[in-house]
Structure formats: structure tokens, C-alpha cells
Design a protein around this motif. Structure first.
Motif, mmCIF file in Angstrom:
data_model
loop_
_atom_site.group_PDB
_atom_site.id
_atom_site.type_symbol
_atom_site.label_atom_id
_atom_site.label_comp_id
_atom_site.label_asym_id
_atom_site.label_seq_id
_atom_site.Cartn_x
_atom_site.Cartn_y
_atom_site.Cartn_z
ATOM 1 N N SER A 368 -9.535 10.089 -21.458
ATOM 2 C CA SER A 368 -8.951 11.387 -22.102
ATOM 3 C C SER A 368 -9.335 12.497 -21.076
ATOM 4 O O SER A 368 -10.442 12.375 -20.750
ATOM 5 N N ALA A 369 -8.464 13.123 -20.590
ATOM 6 C CA ALA A 369 -8.607 14.056 -19.521
ATOM 7 C C ALA A 369 -9.297 13.182 -18.194
ATOM 8 O O ALA A 369 -8.937 12.303 -17.514
ATOM 9 N N GLU A 370 -10.500 13.704 -17.903
ATOM 10 C CA GLU A 370 -11.297 13.308 -16.581
ATOM 11 C C GLU A 370 -12.202 12.274 -16.934
ATOM 12 O O GLU A 370 -13.032 11.745 -16.288
ATOM 13 N N SER A 483 -1.688 7.849 -10.795
ATOM 14 C CA SER A 483 -2.229 7.805 -12.183
ATOM 15 C C SER A 483 -3.253 8.760 -12.155
ATOM 16 O O SER A 483 -3.650 9.534 -12.987
ATOM 17 N N ALA A 484 -4.083 8.839 -10.865
ATOM 18 C CA ALA A 484 -5.162 9.972 -10.961
ATOM 19 C C ALA A 484 -4.607 11.348 -11.137
ATOM 20 O O ALA A 484 -5.316 12.219 -11.889
ATOM 21 N N GLY A 491 -8.387 16.429 -9.028
ATOM 22 C CA GLY A 491 -7.811 17.813 -9.430
ATOM 23 C C GLY A 491 -7.315 18.358 -8.140
ATOM 24 O O GLY A 491 -7.612 17.773 -7.011
ATOM 25 N N LEU A 492 -7.173 19.700 -8.197
ATOM 26 C CA LEU A 492 -6.804 20.468 -6.697
ATOM 27 C C LEU A 492 -7.922 20.965 -6.270
ATOM 28 O O LEU A 492 -8.824 21.676 -6.872
ATOM 29 N N THR A 493 -7.789 21.118 -4.903
ATOM 30 C CA THR A 493 -8.941 22.035 -4.011
ATOM 31 C C THR A 493 -8.008 23.139 -3.743
ATOM 32 O O THR A 493 -7.330 23.358 -2.706
ATOM 33 N N LEU A 494 -8.261 24.305 -4.500
ATOM 34 C CA LEU A 494 -7.415 25.448 -4.311
ATOM 35 C C LEU A 494 -7.981 26.458 -3.071
ATOM 36 O O LEU A 494 -9.079 26.483 -2.852
ATOM 37 N N GLY A 495 -6.999 26.939 -2.285
ATOM 38 C CA GLY A 495 -7.342 27.925 -1.390
ATOM 39 C C GLY A 495 -6.164 28.542 -1.159
ATOM 40 O O GLY A 495 -5.126 28.492 -1.444
ATOM 41 N N THR A 496 -6.357 29.450 0.123
ATOM 42 C CA THR A 496 -5.015 29.964 0.767
ATOM 43 C C THR A 496 -4.367 29.075 1.666
ATOM 44 O O THR A 496 -4.937 28.548 2.660
ATOM 45 N N VAL A 497 -3.068 28.911 1.404
ATOM 46 C CA VAL A 497 -2.072 27.938 2.262
ATOM 47 C C VAL A 497 -0.977 28.809 2.607
ATOM 48 O O VAL A 497 -0.372 29.446 2.259
ATOM 49 N N ASP A 498 -0.902 28.557 4.014
ATOM 50 C CA ASP A 498 0.312 29.205 4.834
ATOM 51 C C ASP A 498 1.276 28.008 4.990
ATOM 52 O O ASP A 498 1.205 27.169 5.566
#
Length: 645
Positions: A368-370, A483-484, A491-498
Motif C-alpha cells: 500500500s503506497a510506499e 511499477s515503482a 518519488g520525484l526529486t523536485l527542483g527548478t528545471v529549464d
């Protein structure tokens, strides 16, 4: 020497089929698709036709029907090979095929099937040798019920003693049962009935082999009479239908589990319904659902299902991570299978292994979830090996239960999770079968080569194996990644993306990998466009979309990559002038493993996972991705992404 026509559009499988026919000592003619195969069959006389079902221009089923409609070819036996339809499918039966061979097949299995369908001389030695070489069991008895012939397939299953056991003693000696598990009563054995003058068709039989594994059979039997009609004895053909039986089991189990979860009011009712359905459909008498206790951090039993008369397993009230079967499954986060509880390497707790009459067991994690939130354990008195299709089914059922624990709405649960199991079955039933067939058959060809064969003579065969192994490895890695993403494990590694810089780099990478010649790629990008996102994952989406456009466009075509934005949305479009996508198939391309019909027969490699991965990544960024037809042909892929957090 017989004349055999092989109709197959896959060059690797075509070569294997032709080689098998040659090794049988027959003349082979090859056609590359159904239309060419039909023309060849009408132009010349063949003793046997071997055809793939899924072919361009004219599939194997329609070709078979066309052959039956022509007087010159109506009686020519046709062997159909399929990776899509189960052997018992009505379409295959209606086509009039002499035999159906599912993919993946081994050289040995296909050889025996072709031998059965090819004409053989009528002399006794040939017939005796054929009977011994059949994988189908064959038994004969005299008028007194004494066995006079038992072929190799039956001896391997029951042991050599079966040749000396009178037919009337077989039910007790070998514990024979009907498919539903009820014992065969005296006189119910098919050979017994044939001795009384009956012609028996498709009698059911269940038995354990010498490794205590259950097998299901269908038996045809008939009396042998002299010229006056007196019964001299009886003969029986024993067909192993275990795979078909399992397929029906698994489909019924899937349907019952879905139905149970839709109507279950709470976790305990859901768990009880799932365990009851699995027990009923798969014949496992004892199952238990464990859930992780958030307070203690240990697994505790939540629901137990035991069939009437089933012995219990002396399990503890709580289990630590890594402890026993359930704890090991929790720790690994994957299916754990124990074919023999008494084996020295069995992960069972000592008191469980010693205090139960069960022979095999297993455990599957509930995700379930992670994280793993529970484990389902099961026990069975018969030895059972980890069959891939069953492992897929159990993983899918545990996934359904895990999704239920997230309190999804029942209508969403029924639709989404039914599709999830369908994708798993499609993977086993098709996408893995093509490379597996090449690997298995080319390995068989190498193994059957003479001792004086040089490495140079098998280098091309090894290259085929290596190429298909790489394809399988890539497929598994991308499936795990998908599947992951879909399950939330990645998960996502968020940051500023050009995005502008990212797209320029993606174009350079795709063109470098494509080599020359390749389509012209035009870009219309702002100097810089920043959004909040995961740099690596968005690069993956860009390379997938641009790579598809380049791959499916001709060298003289054009691919255009455009990036625009408004106040809160960035819009990426990738337009190509390639082969396009058939109407009605665009939305299906986002499903895992699905490829458009024109792409599948184009010879262009692909696994049908790039768009599924792109969809998962875009949706994690709270965006959308769509496919539309281009104005001048080809395809337009559009991705819309929020610019803010």
C-alpha cells in the motif's frame, strides 16, 4: 519425405520452424505472411502447413479457414502457433486446425506435435516408436484388465510399477480422483468403462505425480474388438490439461476476488472474502492474512481461513520483520515460495514445519503506497512449484487487497484493478513469450548440435540468444520502473528545471543514438522556460516522445519539437510525419505493453512501455499527455505541465 509449408512473419521463429522440419527429414517451404502462405498452399501440394496466428495481411485463423474452403486444401492438416489465444479458444477450434501450439514452445514439444500430424508409414515398428515418443500418455489392457502397453509418458508420471498393476487397482494404488477432488469409484476409470463397451471422451482425472504435484487429465478411451465384435481389450489416450485447468482456476479466482472486494464493508470482511476465494479456486485449505501493527511495528494475524477438516498451523501471535515465512516476505517485499516445508533451507519456524501436515507454503506481500502493510500466507498438502502465472496472479491479488486498504471507491477499485491483473496476464501471455521462444528454441538447437560443431557455426544462434536476453532485461527493468512509479515507490526529486535546455539535450541524445540517416528535427523553443519538477524524469519523458517520433518517421521526414507557455502552464508538442496510429488505438497506447498494430508488424523494435512510463511521470507532475493525428499524417504528442509547485 513429406512437404511442409511454414508460414511465419518473425524471421527468428521462421528459421527455427524450418530447421525442426528439416531435422524430421521433410522438405520445407517458407512464406513470410498469411497472404503469401495461402498463395503457396493453393499453388502446390503440401502434407502439412505450420502457421503463426498473428501475421500481417492475413492472420493464421483466416488463412486456415480459407484453406478449408478450397477443395484442394480442405484436408491438409494445419498446425497453428499462437502467443495470443489460449489453445482452447473457440476461434482456434472453429478454424479447423489439426493442433494448436502455444508460445513459448520448446523444440521437443513442437517436434512431437509435428510428428503426430505428419503422415507415417503404417508398419508396426513405426507405430510402436511413435507411441513411446508421444508426450500424450497411452495405455492398453487386455479383456481381463491386465495392462499390456504403457508408454513412456505414463511411466514417467506413475513409475514403472504401473505396467504391472491391473487396471481395476489403479484408482486405489495411485489415489486417482475426479477434477473436483472426489475419489474415483470402482469401475469409473475410463479403461474400465471401455472394457464394458463404452466409447469414452474427455473423462476427467486428477492425480499426483511422483513429486506429489497435482496434475489434471482428460482421457479418451475405447474398446478394441475383433471382427465378430467381441471386446479384446481397451486403449486410452491420457492428455495433460493442467495448464488449461490452471487458466480457468486463475480467471475464476480473479473474478471472485474482485467481486468480494467490491462488496466488502471493512478490512476484516475484505480479507476473509479474499482468502475464501483463493482457497475455493486454488484448493488451498489454510490461509492467513497478516497486517502490520502500527503501534508495535510487528505483523499480527488479522484473518484466518481454514477449510473444514484442515489442520491448523501453530503460528505465533506476532512476528518480527525477517522472522519465519511471513516475516521474511515482509522484509523482502516479494513473493516467497516454499515447495517443501521439510527441506533444510525452508524459512519456516521450527514449530510450524514440525507441527503441520502441510507440504508446501508461500507468502505474498500486500503493498500500500510506499510500504508493505501486510502479508498473505498459504499452506497446501501437495507439493507445488512456483509457477510463473500463479506467482503473477497472487501478486495481483495482493495488490488488489493493498489497494482496498487505501479505501478507494468500490467502482474505481473494480475497474482499475481488473485492468491491473489483465496487464500482468498479458505480460506472461504475450510480451515475454516472443523473446522466450527465441531463447528457448535457439538454445535447444545449440544443445542438439553435434559434438564436432564449431563455435563459428553457432555464433549466429548465440547472437539471437544474446539479443533476446537483452530485450528481456530491458523489458523487466522498464516494467519495474513503471511499477515503482505507479505504486508510489519511486518519488520525484523536485527542483527548478529549464525545459528549453532539457529539450535541446534530449534532441541531441536521440539523434546520436539514432545514427544516420534520420528524420530532420526542428525545434521551436524559448531561450529558457523554468518549471518545478524532476529533471531526470522529465528528461526521460522528452527522450521517449522525441525518440518515438524519430523512430517511426522515415529518413526524409520531419520531426518538430515545440515548447510554449502561458501564465501557469507549459506545453510541449512533438509532431512527426511518420506512419501514424490507427484510429481507435491512440488511448490504448498509454497502457503498458501495448503497441499499435501497424508498429508491431513494421519490424521496428519496441516494448510498448515508453508511453506508459511517460504517462506515469507526467501524472506525478500533475500534468496531462495526449496523442492526436497530425494534419498531414503522423502523430502529435502533447504534454501539459503546471509551472508552479
Amino acid at each position: 519425405m513429406a512437404a511442409v509449408l511454414v508460414v511465419e512473419d518473425n524471421p527468428e521463429h521462421q528459421a527455427v520452424l524450418a530447421e525442426i522440419v528439416r531435422r524430421l527429414g521433410h522438405r520445407v517451404t517458407v512464406a513470410g505472411d498469411g497472404r503469401a502462405g495461402l498463395a503457396a498452399a493453393l499453388a502446390d501440394r503440401f502434407d502439412l502447413i505450420v502457421a503463426d496466428v498473428d501475421m500481417p495481411h492475413l492472420d493464421g485463423i483466416r488463412m486456415c479457414r480459407a484453406l478449408r474452403a478450397e477443395k484442394a486444401t480442405a484436408e491438409v492438416p494445419v498446425v497453428l502457433i499462437t502467443g495470443y489465444l489460449p489453445p482452447g479458444d473457440d476461434l482456434l477450434a472453429e478454424a479447423g486446425a489439426a493442433a494448436v501450439v502455444p508460445k513459448p514452445f520448446s523444440v521437443r514439444d513442437l517436434t512431437e506435435t509435428l510428428r503426430q500430424c505428419l503422415p507415417l508409414p503404417p508398419e508396426g515398428p513405426f507405430l510402436a516408436e511413435l507411441m513411446q515418443s508421444l508426450d500424450t500418455g497411452a495405455v492398453a489392457c487386455d479383456r481381463h484388465g491386465r495392462t499390456v502397453f504403457v508408454n513412456r509418458a505414463v511411466r514417467e508420471f506413475f513409475g514403472d510399477e504401473c505396467a504391472t498393476v491391473p487396471i481395476r487397482d489403479w484408482p486405489d494404488r495411485f489415489q486417482l480422483r475426479h477434477h473436483d477432488g472426489t475419489p474415483l469409484r470402482p469401475g469409473e476409470l475410463a479403461l474400465d468403462r471401455a472394457l464394458r463397451g463404452d466409447v469414452v471422451r474427455h473423462a476427467d482425472l486428477r492425480a499426483c505425480d511422483r513429486q506429489h504435484r497435482l496434475r489434471w487429465f482428460s482421457i479418451n478411451a475405447r474398446p478394441v474388438r475383433d471382427e465378430s465384435g467381441t471386446v479384446l481389450g481397451a486403449v486410452a489416450a491420457i492428455h495433460d490439461v493442467t495448464a488449461d485447468h490452471h487458466q480457468v482456476q486463475y480467471e475464476r479466482c480473479k473474478a471472485e476476488v474482485l467481486q468480494a472486494l467490491v462488496h466488502a464493508p471493512d478490512v476484516k470482511h475484505a480479507g476473509a472474502a479474499v482468502l475464501r476465494s483463493v482457497s475455493h479456486c486454488l484448493g488451498w485449505p489454510y490461509l492467513r492474512l497478516w497486517l502490520v501493527d502500527e503501534v508495535s511495528g510487528r505483523l499480527r494475524p488479522t484473518v484466518t481461513h481454514a477449510e473444514p477438516g484442515a489442520g491448523g498451523a501453530p503460528l505465533p501471535s506476532a512476528i518480527e520483520r525477517g522472522q519465519g515465512l511471513a516475516g521474511l516476505c515482509w522484509e523482502r517485499g516479494e513473493l516467497v515460495w516454499v515447495p517443501d516445508l521439510q527441506a533444510p533451507d525452508s524459512p519456516m519456524l521450527p514449530q510450524v514445519a514440525a507441527g503441520t501436515g502441510y507440504r508446501a507454503a508461500g507468502a505474498v506481500p500486500v503493498l500500500s503506497a510506499e510500504q508493505v502493510v501486510g502479508v498473505v500466507t498459504f499452506f497446501t498438502p501437495e507439493r507445488q512449484d512456483p509457477e510463473p502465472a500463479l506467482a503473477v496472479l497472487l501478486t495481483g491479488i495482493a495488490g488488489l487487497l493493498g489497494a482496498y486498504l487505501e479505501r478507494r471507491r468500490s467502482d474505481e477499485l473494480a475497474n482499475q484493478l481488473a485492468a491491473s491483473i489483465g496487464e500482468y496476464i498479458a505480460l506472461v501471455g504475450h510480451e515475454l513469450r516472443t523473446p522466450l521462444t527465441s531463447i528457448a528454441t535457439y538454445t535447444d538447437l545449440i544443445a542438439e548440435s553435434g559434438d564436432d560443431t564449431t563455435i563459428g557455426e553457432v555464433r549466429d544462434l548465440l547472437a539471437v540468444i544474446e539479443r533476446n536476453n537483452a530485450r528481456l532485461r530491458s523489458l523487466v527493468e522498464r516494467l519495474l520502473d513503471l511499477s515503482a512509479l505507479e505504486s508510489g515507490h519511486a518519488g520525484l526529486t523536485l527542483g527548478t528545471v529549464d525545459l528549453s535546455g532539457l529539450l535541446r539535450a534530449a534532441v541531441d541524445t536521440v539523434l546520436a543514438e539514432a545514427g544516420d540517416p534520420h528524420p530532420r528535427v526542428h525545434t521551436d523553443l524559448p531561450d529558457r522556460l523554468e518549471i518545478r519538477g524532476d529533471q531526470a524524469r522529465l528528461r526521460q519523458v522528452a527522450e521517449n516522445l522525441i525518440g518515438n517520433a524519430v523512430k517511426y518517421s522515415p529518413p526524409g521526414g520531419t520531426v518538430t519539437v515545440t515548447l510554449t507557455a502561458d501564465e501557469d502552464t507549459a506545453v510541449l508538442t512533438v509532431t512527426d510525419t511518420g506512419m501514424g496510429i490507427p484510429d481507435g488505438e491512440r488511448s490504448r497506447l498509454f497502457a503498458r505493453l501495448y503497441r499499435a498494430t501497424n508498429a508491431r508488424h513494421s519490424g521496428i523494435p519496441g516494448a510498448g512501455l515508453g508511453l506508459a512510463l511517460s504517462r506515469a511521470i507526467v501524472e506525478l507532475h500533475r500534468g496531462t499527455i495526449t496523442l492526436t493525428a497530425g494534419e498531414a499524417g503522423g502523430t502529435v504528442a502533447t504534454v501539459r505541465l503546471p509551472r508552479g509547485t
